[in-house]
Enzyme design. Sequence first.
Site, short mmCIF file in Angstrom:
data_model
loop_
_atom_site.label_atom_id
_atom_site.label_comp_id
_atom_site.label_asym_id
_atom_site.label_seq_id
_atom_site.Cartn_x
_atom_site.Cartn_y
_atom_site.Cartn_z
N LYS A 77 3.92 19.96 -33.68
CA LYS A 77 4.95 19.32 -32.86
C LYS A 77 6.06 18.76 -33.75
O LYS A 77 7.23 19.00 -33.53
CB LYS A 77 4.29 18.20 -32.02
CG LYS A 77 5.27 17.42 -31.17
CD LYS A 77 4.55 16.41 -30.29
CE LYS A 77 5.58 15.49 -29.64
NZ LYS A 77 4.96 14.43 -28.83
N GLU B 106 -1.09 18.64 -43.69
CA GLU B 106 -2.18 19.63 -43.68
C GLU B 106 -1.64 20.98 -43.21
O GLU B 106 -1.90 22.03 -43.82
CB GLU B 106 -3.31 19.19 -42.73
CG GLU B 106 -4.04 17.93 -43.12
CD GLU B 106 -3.39 16.66 -42.58
OE1 GLU B 106 -2.19 16.69 -42.21
OE2 GLU B 106 -4.07 15.63 -42.55
N GLY C 278 0.82 15.45 -28.33
CA GLY C 278 0.07 16.49 -29.06
C GLY C 278 -1.24 16.82 -28.37
O GLY C 278 -1.59 17.99 -28.19
N ARG C 279 -2.00 15.80 -28.00
CA ARG C 279 -3.33 16.04 -27.41
C ARG C 279 -3.25 16.48 -25.95
O ARG C 279 -4.28 16.71 -25.32
CB ARG C 279 -4.21 14.79 -27.57
CG ARG C 279 -3.59 13.51 -27.03
CD ARG C 279 -4.31 12.27 -27.56
NE ARG C 279 -3.65 11.03 -27.20
CZ ARG C 279 -2.66 10.46 -27.88
NH1 ARG C 279 -2.18 11.05 -28.98
NH2 ARG C 279 -2.13 9.33 -27.49
N HIS D 176 -32.50 18.72 -28.63
CA HIS D 176 -33.42 18.84 -29.77
C HIS D 176 -32.90 18.03 -30.95
O HIS D 176 -33.29 18.27 -32.08
CB HIS D 176 -33.57 20.32 -30.14
CG HIS D 176 -34.17 21.10 -29.01
ND1 HIS D 176 -35.52 21.19 -28.81
CD2 HIS D 176 -33.58 21.75 -27.97
CE1 HIS D 176 -35.76 21.90 -27.70
NE2 HIS D 176 -34.59 22.24 -27.18
N GLU E 41 -7.90 9.11 -29.15
CA GLU E 41 -6.54 8.90 -29.66
C GLU E 41 -5.68 8.27 -28.56
O GLU E 41 -4.70 7.58 -28.84
CB GLU E 41 -5.92 10.23 -30.12
CG GLU E 41 -4.83 10.03 -31.18
CD GLU E 41 -4.33 11.34 -31.79
OE1 GLU E 41 -4.34 11.43 -33.03
OE2 GLU E 41 -3.92 12.25 -31.06
N LYS F 211 -1.89 8.52 -42.98
CA LYS F 211 -0.93 9.55 -43.42
C LYS F 211 -0.02 8.99 -44.51
O LYS F 211 0.21 9.64 -45.52
CB LYS F 211 -0.06 9.99 -42.24
CG LYS F 211 -0.71 10.92 -41.26
CD LYS F 211 0.33 11.42 -40.27
CE LYS F 211 -0.25 12.22 -39.15
NZ LYS F 211 0.74 12.62 -38.15
#
Length: 547
Positions: free
Chosen positions: A205, A211, A266-267, A383, A352, A511
Amino acid sequence: MNPTSTLAWKALDQHAGQWSAKHLREVFKADPARAQRYVADACGIQLDYSKNRINDETLELLLQLASETGVAARRDAMFSGAKINNTENRAVLHVALRNRSNTPIVVEGADVMPDVNEVLERMFAFADKVRAGEWKGRTGAAITDVVNIGIGGSDLGPLMVCEALKPYGHDTIKMHFVSNVDGAQIAQTLRKVNPETTLFIIASKTFTTIETLTNAHSARDWFLASGASEADIAKHFVAVSTNAAAVSKFGISTDNMFGFWDWVGGRYSLWSAIGLPIVLSIGPDNFKALLAGAHAMDEHFRTAPAEKNLPMLLGLLGVWYANFLGSPSVVIAPYNQNLHRLPAYLQQLDMESNGKGVRNEGDKVDYKTGPIIWGEPGINGQHAYFQLLHQGTHLIPLDFILALEQSDMDPKHHAVLIASCFAQSAALMRGKTPDEVRAELDKAGVTGERAEMLVKHRTFDGNRPSNMMLLDKLDPAHLGALIALYEHKVFVQGAIWGINSYDQWGVELGKQLASGIERALKGGGGELDYDASTQRLIGLARARLSL
Ligand code: F6P
């Protein structure tokens, strides 16, 4: 308004007391009709919330809380394009991205729908070409592999949906996702693909995320090292971003850029151009069905009465556990394997959004907000982590998620899958009484002191609540509705807590610090700004590695 000052909050506080003496097993015995009463349906999703620590009075008070805190008014403000993200002064309009009815949605005097539709059409035209083998790489070969480079909202949504809808995926084009800046991930991905037939989507965005940019530069270097020229980049790299200047600076022509807008978080962005990998994988028609499913849930959220409104009910139940029954977390347990990335996706969506400690007005909250969201496919969880849910000391409600039908459905397997899911929700609720354990041990010939010792360990208190969410089918439309349901659940909770679910200042600090530490690792100054522990770690890494 502070939710704790409402009449409903005070009444719920009082009401919560009586639930410490109630067991769901007894509650069901006294009122078996709750199994029918506490069920709500919409968009092919059935929410059975009968196995929760609630009764009619609880529900009435929770609905009163929603009304007193003005959830409906805030929902209408969001749908109308009001700038409800107050710290960033932005509208919150992921609902516009899937507004298939195309009714105008106005932000700052302009209808956003023409722009939304224009980008969708460009995405569809592009995807059709790639999928048909008409988009050629630099040597004239068709695309066989798509590598999406992005992180957070620019990764989790597309990855989760591509996995969930794998049976709808393109026959020959393979999808890859690279998010971690750990060079191992991009290296391992690049080893699997051919530069002549690979399309890279650089998804960010902001187009400033370190990264993503680091991975994107490595992909570009690898591509150029294969003998390609700068001019060939246009055939193999596209960008998805709101930042055209940074895209051009990276070397991708804005002709190859698919844009979106600051009112898409973003999410919440998989419905936007960030969904390009999804369109490439499942094709435009299936993507439209995904959008339509989400739009149907939007309409349900917007118009259904609160007591039948799935996002409202899910949100209110979460508030009940977080604020009145002291539960810190929620488990997401999807049973269909193709939903295996759903917990990770919902973790970002919820945590977030509602991991906030300051109210919209700027004062600190004096009550719990967003829960800790975690999970894994339920069948594997049984399990592993389910032990803690059955006999541990925390009260942790679960969302069981199960699609009754799916592609690649083997009836033999599916019967075991469904039985396991229903059995877990029943076992968590019922538990096992000491008398039941004693009878079992007796039958097995274990008696006396040893039996009494084992009774203590093998007794399950039960009374552990869960929701059961049944999808008619795992297909694009139902998946769209399910994701939108959770988006709106998060909205309802944020509205009740009076927090801004649409900013994420918390992730910014890490960041900022990371860029300074990176300079320090490379020998630049700045170490002195860090605490002693961080300085030691920087020193250790510098001594061991030359970076
Ligand atoms: O680190 C958090 C975050 O800002 C998320 O909100 C976002 O989804 C992600 O980083 C990626 O951001 P971008 O799409 O701008 O690269």
